[in-house]
Enzyme design. Structure first.
Site, PDB file in Angstrom:
ATOM      1  CB  SER A 241     -11.720  10.539  34.255  1.00  0.00           C
ATOM      2  OG  SER A 241     -12.029  10.668  35.624  1.00  0.00           O
ATOM      3  CB  SER A 242      -7.907  11.312  38.197  1.00  0.00           C
ATOM      4  OG  SER A 242      -9.045  11.957  38.739  1.00  0.00           O
TER       5      SER A 242
ATOM      6  CB  VAL B 264     -15.907  19.579  46.309  1.00  0.00           C
ATOM      7  CG1 VAL B 264     -14.474  19.633  45.809  1.00  0.00           C
ATOM      8  CG2 VAL B 264     -15.978  19.967  47.787  1.00  0.00           C
TER       9      VAL B 264
ATOM     10  CB  ILE C  36     -13.161  21.638  30.372  1.00  0.00           C
ATOM     11  CG1 ILE C  36     -12.915  21.331  31.854  1.00  0.00           C
ATOM     12  CG2 ILE C  36     -11.849  21.487  29.591  1.00  0.00           C
ATOM     13  CD1 ILE C  36     -12.482  19.899  32.141  1.00  0.00           C
TER      14      ILE C  36
ATOM     15  CB  ILE D 166     -21.416  12.913  21.026  1.00  0.00           C
ATOM     16  CG1 ILE D 166     -21.740  12.541  22.482  1.00  0.00           C
ATOM     17  CG2 ILE D 166     -20.721  14.261  20.914  1.00  0.00           C
ATOM     18  CD1 ILE D 166     -20.501  12.360  23.352  1.00  0.00           C
TER      19      ILE D 166
ATOM     20  NE  ARG E 185     -19.075  12.465  45.803  1.00  0.00           N
ATOM     21  CZ  ARG E 185     -18.905  13.196  44.703  1.00  0.00           C
ATOM     22  NH1 ARG E 185     -19.838  14.050  44.336  1.00  0.00           N
ATOM     23  NH2 ARG E 185     -17.809  13.090  43.984  1.00  0.00           N
TER      24      ARG E 185
ATOM     25  CE1 TYR F 117     -17.197  10.691  33.831  1.00  0.00           C
ATOM     26  CE2 TYR F 117     -15.592  10.366  35.588  1.00  0.00           C
ATOM     27  CZ  TYR F 117     -16.009  11.039  34.456  1.00  0.00           C
ATOM     28  OH  TYR F 117     -15.252  12.056  33.938  1.00  0.00           O
TER      29      TYR F 117
END
Length: 334
Positions: free
Chosen positions: A141-142, A209, A32, A78, A293, A165
């Site tokens: 994040s979703s 994916v 990104i 970072i 997963r 995460y």
């Protein structure tokens, strides 16, 4: 090489003169981040500084920009507060993409995921505050929606996190909100939904994916699909994500810390996705199915009304158009 039928970023998503502004892109050598570099330099940004430790990003993603006098690369982490402080010096806008992604990686190594995604985020927030950066836009994040089964996903209603995460990304939102309320630090969080497109690595242990499926169809190898393939995702082409970042960075006004979904707002199952990729390439190497997963949700779909109304976000690429571009890019790259 880009497909002659599609050229990315031909539509400007800003109206300001970017030559008067300086930008820091953390994780700019990644998927990104490197696309954000491409957009900003294409439209004449005064300075584009990249901070990346190259742990998951690649210097090759930045090669085309090396000769541009507005481009600067810092090889740094970072997790080091002094590095963040130095990288933010003289910067107007920060777009924070640096992170350790992947739900499976976080389950295998939650400690490193936390160190990068939480401590690193806090280091950057402190630097943004101290260096008086105008605004920071960061990759949320979703995965934050967790075990919520509500569809479509709306920003104000989330569930319990399903992975380390997801926890880190939720903490990012909480820290950004507190910094806004406590110090007046201006930031915007963008909850990405399954982003794909050029510069996404198909070779990593935790590859997403779509690049995995495209690599499979290009090499004639049968991919392994996790679960039965009925799970659905709101796959989002990279240009839509760049648009959201640019609009969030440059909108005028002083507003509370805000979270936005970034997606196309259509969902497709993994089986339908694989069928579409096979159709676009014209071959069928078959597939096998593996276990689901851990930490994955079954269905995802974004409500994008808030970002449309607030920022004028209007995604141009649906999943098929994005797949066509990405598959062509991978063909030319191989």
């Amino acid at each position: 090489m880009e497909d002659s039928n599609y050229q990315l970023y031909t539509t400007p998503y800003h109206h300001q003169d970017l030559s008067k502004s300086s930008f820091l892109i953390t994780g700019g050598a990644g998927f990104i981040g490197s696309n954000l570099v491409k957009y900003l330099l294409k439209y004449g940004a005064g300075q584009v500084r990249v901070l990346d430790n190259l742990s998951t990003g690649f210097r090759k993603n930045l090669e085309e920009f090396e000769s541009n006098p507005a481009f600067e690369f810092i090889n740094g982490d970072i997790r080091d507060p002094a590095t963040c402080m130095s990288a933010c010096k003289g910067i107007d806008y920060v777009t924070h993409q640096a992170a350790l992604g992947s739900v499976p990686r976080s389950i295998k190594d939650p400690l490193t995921t936390s160190q990068v995604n939480i401590e690193g985020f806090l280091n950057l927030l402190m630097a943004v505050k101290e260096q008086q950066v105008k605004r920071m836009v960061y990759a949320a994040s979703s995965s934050t929606y967790g075990d919520s089964k509500e569809l479509p996903k709306t920003e104000e209603r989330i569930g319990a996190p399903l992975s380390p995460y997801a926890v880190t990304k939720l903490v990012n939102e909480l820290y950004a909100d507190v910094f806004r309320k406590t110090y007046g630090t201006d930031s915007v969080g963008l909850r990405y939904f399954n982003v794909f497109g050029p510069n996404q690595d198909p070779g990593g242990a935790y590859a997403a994916v779509i690049p995995l499926l495209m690599k499979a169809v290009l090499t004639g190898a049968a991919p392994v699909i996790n679960g039965d393939g009925s799970q659905t995702r709101d796959f989002t082409f990279i240009e839509n994500v760049v648009q959201a970042n640019i609009k969030a960075l440059l909108f005028t006004g002083n507003v509370p810390h805000t979270i936005y979904n970034v997606a196309y707002s259509e969902r497709i199952s993994l089986n339908e996705l694989w069928a579409l990729i096979k159709k676009l390439h014209g071959t069928d190497p078959g597939q096998t199915y593996g276990p689901s997963r851990a930490g994955d949700i079954h269905d995802s779909l974004a409500n994008i009304n808030r970002i449309k109304e607030d920022l004028g976000y209007a995604p141009l690429y649906n999943v098929q158009k994005g797949l066509e571009y990405t598959l062509n890019w991978m063909r030319n790259k191989s």
